[in-house]
Design a protein around this motif. Structure first.
Motif, short mmCIF file in Angstrom:
data_model
loop_
_atom_site.label_atom_id
_atom_site.label_comp_id
_atom_site.label_asym_id
_atom_site.label_seq_id
_atom_site.Cartn_x
_atom_site.Cartn_y
_atom_site.Cartn_z
N LEU A 1 10.07 24.25 15.43
CA LEU A 1 10.15 24.61 16.85
C LEU A 1 10.00 23.37 17.72
O LEU A 1 10.47 23.35 18.85
CB LEU A 1 9.06 25.63 17.19
CG LEU A 1 9.08 26.94 16.40
CD1 LEU A 1 7.89 27.80 16.80
CD2 LEU A 1 10.38 27.69 16.63
N ARG A 2 9.31 22.36 17.20
CA ARG A 2 9.12 21.10 17.90
C ARG A 2 9.81 19.98 17.13
O ARG A 2 10.11 20.13 15.94
CB ARG A 2 7.63 20.79 18.06
CG ARG A 2 6.83 21.89 18.76
CD ARG A 2 7.27 22.11 20.19
NE ARG A 2 6.50 23.14 20.86
CZ ARG A 2 5.37 22.92 21.55
NH1 ARG A 2 4.87 21.68 21.62
NH2 ARG A 2 4.74 23.91 22.14
N LEU A 3 10.04 18.87 17.78
CA LEU A 3 10.80 17.76 17.21
C LEU A 3 10.11 17.21 15.97
O LEU A 3 8.98 16.72 16.04
CB LEU A 3 10.95 16.66 18.26
CG LEU A 3 11.71 15.40 17.83
CD1 LEU A 3 13.13 15.75 17.42
CD2 LEU A 3 11.71 14.38 18.97
N PRO A 4 10.75 17.28 14.80
CA PRO A 4 10.13 16.76 13.57
C PRO A 4 10.41 15.27 13.40
O PRO A 4 11.31 14.70 14.03
CB PRO A 4 10.81 17.59 12.48
CG PRO A 4 12.17 17.86 13.02
CD PRO A 4 12.00 18.00 14.53
N PHE A 5 9.65 14.65 12.53
CA PHE A 5 9.86 13.25 12.19
C PHE A 5 11.00 13.15 11.17
O PHE A 5 11.17 14.02 10.32
CB PHE A 5 8.60 12.64 11.60
CG PHE A 5 7.42 12.65 12.54
CD1 PHE A 5 7.24 11.64 13.46
CD2 PHE A 5 6.51 13.69 12.50
CE1 PHE A 5 6.17 11.66 14.32
CE2 PHE A 5 5.43 13.72 13.36
CZ PHE A 5 5.26 12.70 14.28
N GLY A 6 11.78 12.09 11.26
CA GLY A 6 12.83 11.84 10.28
C GLY A 6 14.23 12.10 10.75
O GLY A 6 15.19 11.74 10.06
N LEU A 7 14.42 12.72 11.92
CA LEU A 7 15.77 12.93 12.44
C LEU A 7 16.31 11.65 13.05
O LEU A 7 15.57 10.88 13.69
CB LEU A 7 15.77 14.05 13.48
CG LEU A 7 15.39 15.45 12.98
CD1 LEU A 7 15.44 16.44 14.12
CD2 LEU A 7 16.31 15.88 11.86
#
Length: 513
Positions: A487-493
């Motif tokens: 739902l929130r911005l994840p790490f790794g994109l």
């Protein structure tokens, strides 16, 4: 005209190569022999009128030439030899070149029927004799691994003795059919099950009479099926009857006749004695029910129950303040400022609503999925702990998307473990966001001769930026605890830094250097 010669590599894949004009010698080009697993047959070898020798020959269908070890021949074998093929380069399965010394005519006796054929002589070989494709083209009729037989064009039939496995050896055995137990349910015919639907299927069993129908756990778990449990009063041996099978997946599945789907346990209607563990569980359940009934009767006698007391929400603790060097007359103002912004240390995530992270895919991109990586028990517990934390914070939620990417556990210098996701396959399919990122040297140069500097650190800054609703399925994470999308911005994109920089620029509008 150049001819085309086929040969097989170590992996058994058929390749093609161009060689010079065709000649009666079929051994031209680069020839490979001795793959990892080959059949063995018993033959008798004779040469030049010498006494025959019993040899276990390796039948290599992936080899180009038929090869014999020099040590197997008599000392004067060169008197009967022909010149080795000059245009032939022989390599073994490991890619090492093997020198061809010459070609000699040998006689193989297969079940007392002689077969004459020229073999290439080599010096180093892990087996004494290899029967290659050139021999098979002329003398082999059929190779039957299921029956353990090789039929020759001379009418002879050889038994397959086993496999050649390098230094290890094992006896050849035909694959055994799965054994069906008497009370197992098997499909009476081939079935096609539509997705997310229930279907009546015909099954048979060896049981008779009144039976309890149960599903086979291995089948149900592997294919995502559910077999309706029930009681059938009249079950006859090998006579089909109907049961209800539910496909819980999203794809059509096909099952062959004889697939084992469940069990038909005979039911005599008599009470069966409980095991010690089952008896203890029943006693505990009865005790729990009696306790609940006693509480209910007491509550009825005393009157209506009082509503439960709901504790007031816990106020966030006031952070510790270092008052050194701070005048006492401003202490009250500092406390007021801390009370005003007390939500910042409430251990809850904020949300920056001015920007949202979007994932734009390339035109030809299709959904991809991966299996979860293997994790050791202690790391698996850490993954479950991190997933629960993110669920409680509202960072992730359960998903049923067709995308999935595996969790990567990265150890930190302090001994802690960081929860990461391998989004490399998603990043390859994502259109890059070219929003400018600040250069550190330009930022430091802007400080000039400043002597008082303030630094602010975001509390899980990426997690304060929401992911667009239509793009959440693309961030799905797969682990041993299940599927979750962000739902929130994840790490790794790949575009996460650009989205975070855009959010910071919006927050600090008018304050930038």
């Amino acid at each position: 005209m150049p001819a085309s010669v086929a040969f097989l590599g170590r992996c058994g894949r058929r390749l093609r190569t161009k060689v010079a004009a065709w000649t009666p010698c079929a051994c031209q080009g680069t020839l490979l022999f001795l793959r990892k697993e080959n059949f063995k047959v018993k033959t008798i070898l004779s040469f030049g009128g010498e006494d025959p020798v019993s040899v276990a020959a390796v039948v290599d269908t992936g080899a180009g030439p038929s090869v014999v070890l020099e040590d197997l021949l008599t000392p004067g074998w060169r008197a009967h030899a022909w010149r080795a093929p000059t245009r032939t380069r022989i390599v073994n399965a490991s890619g090492q070149a093997v020198k061809a010394l010459a070609r000699v005519p040998l006689t193989l006796h297969v079940h007392e029927k002689p077969v004459h054929f020229p073999f290439i002589v080599v010096k180093r070989l892990s087996v004494p004799l290899i029967i290659g494709c050139d021999f098979h083209r002329q003398y082999s009729k059929a190779i039957l691994p299921q029956d353990g037989k090789i039929e020759w064009s001379t009418g002879a039939v050889s038994d397959i003795l086993g496999y050649h496995l390098g230094t290890r050896r094992r006896q050849y055995k035909a694959p055994a059919k799965p054994r069906v137990r008497p009370n197992e349910l098997t499909l009476a015919g081939a079935m096609v099950l539509p997705p997310s639907a229930q279907t009546e299927v015909q099954v048979v069993t060896r049981s008779t009479g009144s039976c309890l129908i149960k599903g086979r756990a291995e089948f149900l778990a592997k294919y995502g099926q559910h077999l309706a449990h029930g009681h059938h009063k009249k079950v006859h041996r090998h006579e089909p009857f109907c049961v209800l099978l539910v496909d819980l997946g999203r794809k059509t599945k096909m099952f062959a006749k004889g697939t084992r789907v469940g069990f038909a346990e005979p039911n005599t209607g008599e009470a069966q004695p409980l095991s010690q563990g089952a008896l203890l569980a029943v006693q505990q359940e009865l005790a729990a029910r009696q306790g609940l009934e006693a509480q209910a009767s007491m509550a009825t006698a005393e009157g209506p129950p009082e509503p439960p007391v709901v504790p007031p929400p816990k106020e966030p603790e006031t952070p510790e303040v270092n008052w050194a060097g701070v005048p006492k007359e401003v202490h009250g103002k500092v406390h007021g400022l801390l009370d005003l912004f007390k939500g910042m240390w409430s251990k809850k995530l904020g949300e920056h609503k001015a920007t949202t992270h979007h994932i734009q895919l390339k035109p030809d991109a299709k959904p991809v999925y991966s299996a979860p990586y293997r994790a050791e028990p202690h790391r698996r517990l850490e993954i479950e702990k991190q997933a629960k934390k993110m669920l409680d914070l509202g960072v992730i939620e359960p998903s049923d998307a067709e995308w999935s990417f595996p969790v990567v556990v990265v150890p930190q210098p302090g001994g802690q473990i960081q929860f990461c996701v391998n989004y490399s396959r998603l990043n390859e399919r994502t259109v890059k966001d070219v929003y400018p990122i600040l250069r550190m040297n330009d930022f430091l140069a802007s400080l000039g001769d400043a002597t008082v500097l303030s630094t602010l650190d975001c509390n899980a800054g990426y997690w304060q930026i929401a992911v667009a609703a239509e793009d959440r399925d693309k961030t799905t994470v797969t682990s041993l605890t299940g599927l979750f999308h962000s739902l929130r911005l994840p790490f790794g994109l790949v575009n996460a830094p650009a989205s975070f920089q855009r959010a910071l620029d919006i927050i600090s509008s008018g304050l930038r250097w």
